[in-house]
Design an enzyme around this catalytic site. Structure first.
Site, short mmCIF file in Angstrom:
data_model
loop_
_atom_site.label_atom_id
_atom_site.label_comp_id
_atom_site.label_asym_id
_atom_site.label_seq_id
_atom_site.Cartn_x
_atom_site.Cartn_y
_atom_site.Cartn_z
N TYR A 1 0.78 -1.30 -0.05
CA TYR A 1 0.07 0.17 -0.04
C TYR A 1 0.98 1.27 -0.01
CZ TYR A 1 -3.81 2.94 1.35
OH TYR A 1 -4.76 4.01 1.50
N LYS B 1 1.06 3.99 -2.82
CA LYS B 1 0.86 5.45 -2.61
C LYS B 1 2.00 6.52 -2.89
CE LYS B 1 -3.59 5.07 -1.35
NZ LYS B 1 -4.73 5.53 -2.35
#
Lengths: 77, 246
Positions: free
Chosen positions: B153, B157
């Site tokens: 993740y 990002k």
């Protein structure tokens, strides 16, 4: 000048904001007409739309001069 | 200020917590929306709560072919133009890196980063023609700070931030800005389920002393989408109550 050449020239004048007399068939988009790489992408998009042809990336890379564009479009029509 | 009347926007993940707040903020400023999500019922229910002639488009962002269709579908639904793209949809597949499966890595990168790139690429075309565009990707504080259990993740990002900076440079001369909004802890169904001790532990890390609301993110997106933000590009706006100052 062929009809294709006239239409190509018109698009180049509009997109690059250059004077029509500078847009000769031998003129290089980058060296003579001041286009950058993003301008080339836009011109290719505009040609595709105007002539209803698809210009694949490998063909687009070979389009350096106004004549290259005219010849490619003529070959597809 | 920040009036979006007459502008059109595509928002992915629009029925989720933050997504619905973003959509609500854009609609409140006058934009017409194409709301995209994976659940048709949730989208329709949410769309009915908004004012304006908004459309819904179901799209599975894990499917590259479907993603490639999304912008053309939105342009058609919005009457031929797209002024604003909000890449909001995201998933988590948390695991310690040593236990992380290839699928967990791939899924998160594909949906959070690759789909966003495909949508940017597709949206840039009509935006370039229009000589105007606003691309806003919702990243996360963990994309900058990292977070254990979220290697996938955090990478996705951080990837959005780097991608946006590259696109910002490519597209600036065409009136297109490309920015990110990085939420910190935002109140959601998930955080509501935490007990008081857990909530207090989180709040102690936030100088503002409380979780953010979806509307805090919506307001940041509405600002970046506005004409007034035209000179702001390649930036990441951190909205986190001061928990990370970068």
């Amino acid at each position: 000048m062929s009809e294709t050449a006239d239409r190509v020239k018109k698009i180049v004048v509009e997109h690059l904001g250059v004077e029509a007399e500078k847009v000769t068939e031998d003129a290089s988009f980058i060296d003579d007409l001041g286009a950058d790489s993003l301008d080339i992408v836009e011109l290719v998009m505009a040609f595709e739309e105007e002539f209803g042809v698809e210009i694949p990336d490998d063909a687009a890379e070979k389009i350096g001069t106004v004549k290259d564009a005219i010849d490619f479009i003529d070959s597809k029509q | 200020m920040f009036d979006l009347t007459g502008m059109t926007a595509l928002v992915t993940g629009a029925s989720g917590g933050i997504g619905s707040a973003i959509a609500g903020a854009l609609a409140a400023q006058g934009a017409t929306l194409a709301l995209s999500g994976s659940n048709a019922d949730k989208l329709a229910t949410f769309a009915a709560t908004l004012s304006g002639d908004n459309k819904t488009i179901v799209c599975d962002l894990a499917d590259p072919a479907a993603v490639d269709q999304l912008v053309p579908q939105a342009v058609e639904a919005l009457g031929g133009r797209i002024d604003i793209l909000v890449n909001n949809a995201g998933v988590t597949r948390d695991n310690l890196a040593m236990r992380m499966k290839d699928e967990e890595w791939d899924q998160v990168i594909r949906i959070n980063l690759e789909a966003a790139f495909r949508l940017c690429r597709a949206a840039a075309k009509p935006m370039m023609k229009a000589r105007f565009g606003r691309i806003i990707s919702i990243t996360s504080v963990v994309g900058v700070t990292g977070n254990p259990g979220q290697a996938n993740y955090a990478a996705s990002k951080a990837g959005l931030i780097g991608m946006s900076k590259a696109l910002a440079q490519e597209l600036a001369s065409r009136g297109i800005t490309v920015n990110c909004v990085a939420p910190g802890f935002i109140r959601s169904a998930m955080t509501d389920a935490l007990n008081d001790t857990q909530t207090a532990a989180i709040n102690s890390r936030i100088p503002a002393g409380q979780l953010g609301e979806g509307s805090d993110i919506g307001a940041a997106v509405a600002y970046l989408a506005s004409r007034e933000a035209g000179y702001v590009t390649g930036q990441t706006l951190h909205v986190n109550g001061g928990m990370a100052m970068i």
